[in-house]
Design a protein around this motif. Structure first.
Motif, PDB file in Angstrom:
ATOM      1  N   ALA A 188       0.832  -1.203   0.000  1.00 26.99           N
ATOM      2  CA  ALA A 188       0.000   0.000   0.000  1.00 26.99           C
ATOM      3  C   ALA A 188       0.869   1.257   0.000  1.00 26.99           C
ATOM      4  O   ALA A 188       0.572   2.238  -0.703  1.00 26.99           O
ATOM      5  N   VAL A 189       1.947   1.232   0.775  1.00 31.41           N
ATOM      6  CA  VAL A 189       2.870   2.367   0.810  1.00 31.41           C
ATOM      7  C   VAL A 189       3.499   2.571  -0.564  1.00 31.41           C
ATOM      8  O   VAL A 189       3.654   3.708  -1.034  1.00 31.41           O
ATOM      9  N   ALA A 190       3.851   1.472  -1.224  1.00 33.73           N
ATOM     10  CA  ALA A 190       4.439   1.564  -2.563  1.00 33.73           C
ATOM     11  C   ALA A 190       3.459   2.177  -3.549  1.00 33.73           C
ATOM     12  O   ALA A 190       3.833   3.017  -4.374  1.00 33.73           O
ATOM     13  N   SER A 191       2.188   1.778  -3.469  1.00 35.01           N
ATOM     14  CA  SER A 191       1.174   2.334  -4.377  1.00 35.01           C
ATOM     15  C   SER A 191       1.010   3.842  -4.168  1.00 35.01           C
ATOM     16  O   SER A 191       0.930   4.611  -5.124  1.00 35.01           O
ATOM     17  N   VAL A 192       0.969   4.245  -2.917  1.00 28.72           N
ATOM     18  CA  VAL A 192       0.853   5.672  -2.603  1.00 28.72           C
ATOM     19  C   VAL A 192       2.100   6.416  -3.075  1.00 28.72           C
ATOM     20  O   VAL A 192       2.013   7.526  -3.620  1.00 28.72           O
ATOM     21  N   THR A 193       3.258   5.806  -2.892  1.00 25.09           N
ATOM     22  CA  THR A 193       4.507   6.418  -3.337  1.00 25.09           C
ATOM     23  C   THR A 193       4.514   6.618  -4.842  1.00 25.09           C
ATOM     24  O   THR A 193       5.023   7.622  -5.349  1.00 25.09           O
ATOM     25  N   GLY A 194       3.929   5.658  -5.565  1.00 28.23           N
ATOM     26  CA  GLY A 194       3.840   5.807  -7.015  1.00 28.23           C
ATOM     27  C   GLY A 194       3.077   7.050  -7.416  1.00 28.23           C
ATOM     28  O   GLY A 194       3.475   7.773  -8.336  1.00 28.23           O
ATOM     29  N   GLY A 195       1.973   7.329  -6.725  1.00 28.33           N
ATOM     30  CA  GLY A 195       1.220   8.546  -7.005  1.00 28.33           C
ATOM     31  C   GLY A 195       1.978   9.799  -6.598  1.00 28.33           C
ATOM     32  O   GLY A 195       1.953  10.813  -7.303  1.00 28.33           O
ATOM     33  N   PHE A 196       2.663   9.734  -5.476  1.00 23.90           N
ATOM     34  CA  PHE A 196       3.437  10.867  -4.974  1.00 23.90           C
ATOM     35  C   PHE A 196       4.552  11.253  -5.943  1.00 23.90           C
ATOM     36  O   PHE A 196       4.774  12.432  -6.206  1.00 23.90           O
ATOM     37  N   LEU A 197       5.240  10.257  -6.486  1.00 26.33           N
ATOM     38  CA  LEU A 197       6.404  10.526  -7.332  1.00 26.33           C
ATOM     39  C   LEU A 197       6.043  10.793  -8.788  1.00 26.33           C
ATOM     40  O   LEU A 197       6.684  11.617  -9.450  1.00 26.33           O
ATOM     41  N   PHE A 198       5.024  10.112  -9.303  1.00 27.71           N
ATOM     42  CA  PHE A 198       4.802  10.120 -10.744  1.00 27.71           C
ATOM     43  C   PHE A 198       3.441  10.667 -11.176  1.00 27.71           C
ATOM     44  O   PHE A 198       3.167  10.733 -12.370  1.00 27.71           O
ATOM     45  N   GLY A 199       2.582  11.039 -10.222  1.00 27.25           N
ATOM     46  CA  GLY A 199       1.273  11.543 -10.592  1.00 27.25           C
ATOM     47  C   GLY A 199       0.274  10.416 -10.805  1.00 27.25           C
ATOM     48  O   GLY A 199       0.611   9.235 -10.764  1.00 27.25           O
ATOM     49  N   LEU A 200      -0.981  10.799 -11.054  1.00 29.08           N
ATOM     50  CA  LEU A 200      -2.057   9.816 -11.095  1.00 29.08           C
ATOM     51  C   LEU A 200      -1.902   8.823 -12.241  1.00 29.08           C
ATOM     52  O   LEU A 200      -1.929   7.613 -12.026  1.00 29.08           O
ATOM     53  N   TRP A 201      -1.736   9.305 -13.455  1.00 30.40           N
ATOM     54  CA  TRP A 201      -1.778   8.397 -14.606  1.00 30.40           C
ATOM     55  C   TRP A 201      -0.504   7.579 -14.746  1.00 30.40           C
ATOM     56  O   TRP A 201      -0.561   6.350 -14.867  1.00 30.40           O
TER      57      TRP A 201
END
Length: 243
Positions: A79-92
């Protein structure tokens, strides 16, 4: 004597990948659960953003590879990794990275389980009579619907949805594409949380993963789950009418 040894070794070797995954999962649970957290992301967010701006491709590859390992070995912190993906790279872009990495990791654990224990268990189910045989036949008839339900129903842990299909002998191709499509709704929710996580940290807060259970979010996901279950319900009703 040597023939017996040669016969046993391949059978034992088939279980090695799954054994390694289970061992790493257990060790990782006790050694990494205090490190793969939102506090770690909070402490390193400026460094991560700076590294992203200077080495986008390298960070992208590193993020995807790390996420694949987390999923493949059922480590804490998905879950932390998924949130980090949005934090670093944006939604899409973050959603694409999250879905791709989770799908590859899920495929890896599926193949490890199928290669060993899954083959033996599936063969037993195929050869058995009675209840096990009926379960196997029902699964074959509703394979796509069941696989989608495993991905869309939020109460099913991700590692369970990865292992169970391998153990009961579903087709890998069906498993792969239903995983890819089925995890998109949840991935978008977690990635969207990550998009605004910087503001949450600035307020001294912690990302609220309970957003998944908000009616406006869980409602559409459960609606998709109901659509996935519809073919099973229709077949069951038709079967009763035939009786």
């Amino acid at each position: 004597m040597s023939d017996m040894t040669d016969t046993k070794q391949p059978g034992a070797a088939r279980h090695l990948p799954l054994i390694v995954i289970l061992l790493v999962a257990v060790v990782g649970y006790f050694t990494l659960r205090d490190h793969l957290t939102f506090e770690t992301l909070r402490a390193n967010r400026e460094a991560l953003l700076a590294f992203r701006d200077g080495h986008f491709l390298l960070l992208s590859l590193g993020f995807v590879a790390t996420y694949i390992v987390i999923v493949a070995f059922s480590l804490p912190g998905a879950a932390v990794a998924s949130v980090t993906g949005g934090f670093l790279f944006g939604l899409w872009t973050g959603t694409v990275f999250n879905v791709a990495a989770a799908t590859v990791g899920a495929a890896a654990i599926f193949l490890a389980a199928r290669w060993g224990l899954g083959q033996a268990l599936s063969a037993k189910m195929d050869a058995s009579d009675g209840k096990l045989s009926r379960i196997r036949e029902g699964l074959r008839e509703n394979e796509i619907s069941v696989l989608f339900l495993l991905r869309l129903v939020p109460v099913v842990p991700f590692f369970v949805a990865n292992l169970v299909p391998a153990l009961v002998g579903v087709k890998f191709s069906n498993y792969l594409w239903t995983t890819l499509v089925g995890i998109i709704p949840g991935a978008m929710v977690y990635t969207s949380i990550g998009v605004g996580v910087g503001e949450v940290f600035d307020r001294g807060g912690t990302p609220d993963l309970s957003l998944l259970w908000e009616p406006q979010v869980i409602g559409p996901i459960l609606g998709l789950a109901a659509l996935a279950a519809l073919p099973i319900i229709v077949k069951a009703i038709r079967g009763r009418k035939d009786i």
